[in-house]
Motif scaffolding. Structure first.
Motif, mmCIF file in Angstrom:
data_model
loop_
_atom_site.group_PDB
_atom_site.id
_atom_site.type_symbol
_atom_site.label_atom_id
_atom_site.label_comp_id
_atom_site.label_asym_id
_atom_site.label_seq_id
_atom_site.Cartn_x
_atom_site.Cartn_y
_atom_site.Cartn_z
ATOM 1 N N GLY A 134 -6.766 16.493 -37.807
ATOM 2 C CA GLY A 134 -5.927 17.437 -36.723
ATOM 3 C C GLY A 134 -5.563 18.628 -37.310
ATOM 4 O O GLY A 134 -5.696 19.003 -38.610
ATOM 5 N N SER A 135 -4.897 19.391 -36.614
ATOM 6 C CA SER A 135 -4.290 20.694 -37.107
ATOM 7 C C SER A 135 -3.023 20.384 -38.043
ATOM 8 O O SER A 135 -2.669 21.095 -38.812
ATOM 9 N N PRO A 180 -4.199 24.099 -39.753
ATOM 10 C CA PRO A 180 -4.171 23.541 -41.195
ATOM 11 C C PRO A 180 -3.180 24.418 -42.232
ATOM 12 O O PRO A 180 -2.748 23.823 -43.267
ATOM 13 N N MET A 181 -3.130 25.726 -41.920
ATOM 14 C CA MET A 181 -2.317 26.383 -43.066
ATOM 15 C C MET A 181 -0.981 26.157 -43.026
ATOM 16 O O MET A 181 -0.181 26.255 -43.770
ATOM 17 N N ALA A 182 -0.511 25.826 -41.593
ATOM 18 C CA ALA A 182 1.002 25.455 -41.363
ATOM 19 C C ALA A 182 1.174 24.204 -41.993
ATOM 20 O O ALA A 182 2.264 23.932 -42.458
ATOM 21 N N GLY A 228 2.612 29.464 -43.711
ATOM 22 C CA GLY A 228 1.435 29.043 -43.237
ATOM 23 C C GLY A 228 0.864 30.152 -42.018
ATOM 24 O O GLY A 228 -0.223 30.526 -41.963
ATOM 25 N N VAL A 229 2.075 29.914 -40.931
ATOM 26 C CA VAL A 229 1.576 30.899 -39.719
ATOM 27 C C VAL A 229 1.499 32.495 -40.133
ATOM 28 O O VAL A 229 0.522 33.031 -39.552
ATOM 29 N N SER A 230 2.541 32.634 -40.996
ATOM 30 C CA SER A 230 2.215 34.289 -41.295
ATOM 31 C C SER A 230 1.012 34.580 -41.990
ATOM 32 O O SER A 230 0.485 35.600 -41.883
ATOM 33 N N ALA A 231 0.720 33.638 -42.998
ATOM 34 C CA ALA A 231 -0.620 34.025 -43.747
ATOM 35 C C ALA A 231 -2.216 33.780 -42.809
ATOM 36 O O ALA A 231 -2.666 34.790 -43.156
ATOM 37 N N GLY A 238 6.148 36.241 -36.199
ATOM 38 C CA GLY A 238 5.578 35.312 -35.522
ATOM 39 C C GLY A 238 5.768 33.913 -36.218
ATOM 40 O O GLY A 238 6.354 32.661 -35.618
ATOM 41 N N GLY A 239 5.789 33.977 -37.547
ATOM 42 C CA GLY A 239 5.963 32.599 -38.191
ATOM 43 C C GLY A 239 7.188 32.080 -38.322
ATOM 44 O O GLY A 239 7.460 30.992 -38.086
#
Length: 339
Positions: A134-135, A180-182, A228-231, A238-239
């Motif tokens: 999953g995410s 997945p980055m988060a 992760g969200v920022s990247a 937002g991150g």
């Protein structure tokens, strides 16, 4: 024997519930005050050690942002290159079969490539670490709200998450790199915070012993999720809001600045690395992995950054001065009303 085990560990038996709940524990966010804690606190309460610990937190947060940006750039480069090679092979068969009337061959090749890549990614997640499925965002939210999930922030989960998302995208599945980055940023943050890497079940490599308690690790994981969200989206604010509003339930003002700093570092270095991959490192025209629209003439030079910093400092000073004047007016109104 099977019937005996069903009676012992059936759904209705207390042993089944005990085995199920024992794997899911709560994290201690509050300080556990005991004799050992106060002894260590007295030993490390000097001004020098407290300053060093404060600087260590900021240094770890800085490296969390850089590591997350490096991971985002590596994922982007791998997906771009492998996808280009994949479609080059299919394109060559399309050009060939357009003349020889065998268009079923490129279709079968496309299906076979996607099927093999997807099966490899599924096997990686299924058999090595199921927590990478999953995410990962719901699990990270559970962790930041105090639930200790076994294997969520392990090295196996990181390998499966990175490999799984690359193979899922290359396999043509309807997914992206944002969630997945988060999760990956959270794993990086937990590893850098603890200062050790678990290679297998009994073998660990310890680099330093700085922050091993649940309070500090959860703060670093919040910074990793924001990075992760920022990247992914190129949005440091937002991150930060993702960690503040959606993920973490324990927050303070100092943590807000550290999380925002990590997200800002991740956004900047992701932009720099992706721009370097395109051959223009000074343009800074790739703020994140997800771009809903592309502006061809949107570019910045590194020489402009000092000017932006000076503008930000001037605006911050003016804003603080105006806020000070406004608070003075409010206090005078309150005093006049009371009198």
């Amino acid at each position: 024997d099977i019937q005996k085990k069903l009676r012992q560990y059936g759904v209705e038996s207390p042993k089944f519930r005990k085995r199920l709940v024992s794997k899911w524990e709560s994290l201690n966010y509050d300080t556990v005050e005991n004799v050992l804690y106060w002894r260590e606190y007295d030993e490390n309460s000097s001004k020098k050690k407290l300053t060093l610990r404060w600087l260590s937190r900021w240094a770890i947060v800085f490296f969390i942002g850089i590591s997350t940006a490096l991971l985002a750039a590596v994922l982007h480069v791998i997906v771009e290159n492998v996808a280009h090679a994949k479609f080059s092979v299919i394109s060559s068969f399309l050009d060939k079969c357009a003349k020889e009337d065998c268009m079923y061959q490129p279709a079968l090749i496309w299906i076979a490539i996607n099927l093999v890549i997807t099966l490899l990614g599924s096997a990686l997640v299924t058999y090595l670490q199921p927590m990478a499925a999953g995410s990962g965002i719901p699990m990270v939210k559970c962790y930041l709200n105090g639930v200790k999930i076994p294997g969520l922030l392990s090295l196996e989960a990181f390998i499966c998450k990175v490999g799984g998302v690359v193979m899922a995208i290359l396999g043509g599945l309807a997914c992206g790199k944002e969630g997945p980055m988060a999760h990956s940023g959270s794993i990086i943050a937990a590893g850098l915070g603890k200062g050790r890497i678990r290679l297998c079940r009994k073998k660990r490599v310890s680099l330093y012993e700085g922050f091993r308690n649940d309070h500090d690790i959860r703060d670093f994981v919040a910074a990793g999720a924001a990075s992760g969200v920022s990247a992914a989206f190129g949005a440091p604010v937002g991150g930060t809001l993702f960690s503040v509003e959606e993920a973490a339930s324990f927050w303070n003002q100092e943590l807000t600045w550290r999380v925002f700093f990590a997200a800002m570092v991740a956004c900047f270095f992701t932009n720099f690395l992706l721009s370097s991959f395109k051959g223009n490192p000074n343009h800074l025209s790739a703020p994140g992995l997800v771009r809903f629209s592309v502006f061809k003439d949107l570019s910045f030079d590194l020489i402009e950054i000092p000017a932006f910093l000076i503008m930000a400092v001037i605006v911050a000073i003016l804003s603080s001065f105006l806020a000070y004047l406004w608070l003075g007016e409010v206090r005078s109104w309150v005093r006049s009303g009371v009198e």
